[in-house]
Design an enzyme around this catalytic site. Structure first.
Site, PDB file in Angstrom:
ATOM      1  N   GLU A 185       0.866  -1.188   0.000  1.00 33.39           N
ATOM      2  CA  GLU A 185       0.000   0.000   0.000  1.00 33.39           C
ATOM      3  C   GLU A 185       0.902   1.236   0.000  1.00 33.39           C
ATOM      4  O   GLU A 185       2.047   1.200   0.441  1.00 33.39           O
ATOM      5  CB  GLU A 185      -0.974   0.037   1.173  1.00 33.39           C
ATOM      6  CG  GLU A 185      -1.942  -1.141   1.243  1.00 33.39           C
ATOM      7  CD  GLU A 185      -2.783  -1.353  -0.020  1.00 33.39           C
ATOM      8  OE1 GLU A 185      -2.835  -0.442  -0.883  1.00 33.39           O
ATOM      9  OE2 GLU A 185      -3.378  -2.442  -0.162  1.00 33.39           O
TER      10      GLU A 185
HETATM   11 MG   LIG Z   1      -2.811  -6.346  -1.227  1.00 34.38          MG
END
Ligand SMILES: [Mg+2]
Ligand SMILES: Nc1ncnc2c1ncn2[C@@H]1O[C@H](COP(=O)(O)OP(=O)(O)O)[C@@H](O)[C@H]1O
Length: 300
Positions: A185
């Protein structure tokens, strides 16, 4: 049954039971050694390969396409030293110290940690083979969250993977000297820079895996627009993966609203209504990275 040959002498019903049991054992062994069974998709392979020649890598891709899996498998190979035959990426020939980082403590546990060691209560069912896990060290404050994982390396030494989250701020990324770092992320720019600094001594690899839901953030910009021989970008759309049927892919795409579909199914940064992304840069990014077919047309 003490001997495999005994299976010949078993009555058919019992042979059936024995076979079912064998299948279950085989399946469990595969789950506990996912690394040995990992066959990267071409885009994932391209991403791993780029580690041999680029220090900073981004796998910018669709939701549920295999970003975290690829990111975690790369941690597992560097931690164990069990490089698969197909491996063309960066190599370490000694035990390593690395970090895997996610957004919050909870998402780090539910993604990074799950990918590396499996779900809570099922240790050894992630990317790190069960027989290589030496110790799971608990973190404080968040239930079931690990602070670090100690892993047996083929050399006989011990590797360590520490788990970090952006939630804890840039200061928590200070201090250590690392061999590598995985950001799962999109990290805030200051944390990315702090993380990169941790690997400066050994010029170690840093890889980032995300679906670009924050638009043209500083991190996206760094990779897509600030060209450097040190940086590599791999894109991966839902069309590049094999774990969904064409019908499922169409359904998934239809489930997203128009403004987020490009990002979620193709990994193209969403520009949104309040975009701050100059047209010239958009065109440049479009030309440089496999996006031209997908990039939203300027002015509609
Ligand atoms: Mg992922
Ligand atoms: N190379 C692969 N071979 C088979 N299945 C894969 C592969 N890569 C990803 N997958 C499947 O895709 C799922 C989602 O992968 P994950 O990495 O969690 O997605 P995301 O891109 O959202 O991080 C995995 O649980 C796995 O089932």
């Amino acid at each position: 049954m003490k001997n495999l040959n005994d299976i010949d002498s078993l009555p058919p019903e019992q042979a059936e039971v024995a076979l079912t049991r064998l299948e279950a054992i085989k399946a469990q062994r595969a789950v506990e050694n996912a690394l040995a069974h990992y066959v990267p998709y071409p885009r994932q392979q391209q991403f791993h390969n780029a580690g041999a020649t680029h220090r900073e890598r981004l796998l910018i891709a669709a939701n549920q396409s295999g970003k975290s899996l690829a990111g975690g498998m790369e941690c597992a190979v560097h931690a164990t030293g069990r490089y698969p035959d197909w491996w063309r990426g960066r190599r370490f020939d000694k035990p390593t110290i690395g970090w895997g980082a996610g957004t919050t403590n909870e998402t780090t546990r539910d993604t990074v940690q799950r990918i590396l060691v499996g779900r809570s209560g099922q240790p050894g069912t992630g990317a790190i083979p069960k027989d290589a896990i030496l110790e799971l060290v608990s973190a404080r404050g968040t239930p079931d969250l690990l602070d670090s994982i100690k892993i047996g390396h083929v050399s006989g030494g011990v590797s360590v993977i520490g788990l970090k989250s952006y939630q804890r701020g840039r200061e928590s990324f200070q201090g250590e000297t690392l061999d590598y770092l995985w950001f799962d992320e999109e990290p805030p720019a200051d944390i990315f820079t702090e993380g990169l600094t941790r690997t400066n001594v050994n010029q170690g690899p840093v890889w980032v895996t995300f679906t670009p839901l924050l638009g043209m953030s500083e991190t996206v910009r760094r990779f897509l627009l600030e060209k450097s021989p040190d940086r590599d970008v791999t894109t991966m759309t839902l069309d590049d993966v094999e774990h969904f049927t064409a019908e499922e892919k169409a359904k998934i795409a239809a489930s997203y609203s128009a403004h987020e579909r490009e990002a979620r199914t193709k990994g193209v940064p969403t520009l949104g209504s309040g975009r701050i992304f100059p047209v010239a840069e958009e065109m440049l990014a479009c030309e440089q990275h496999d996006f031209p077919r997908y990039w939203p047309r300027i002015g509609g």
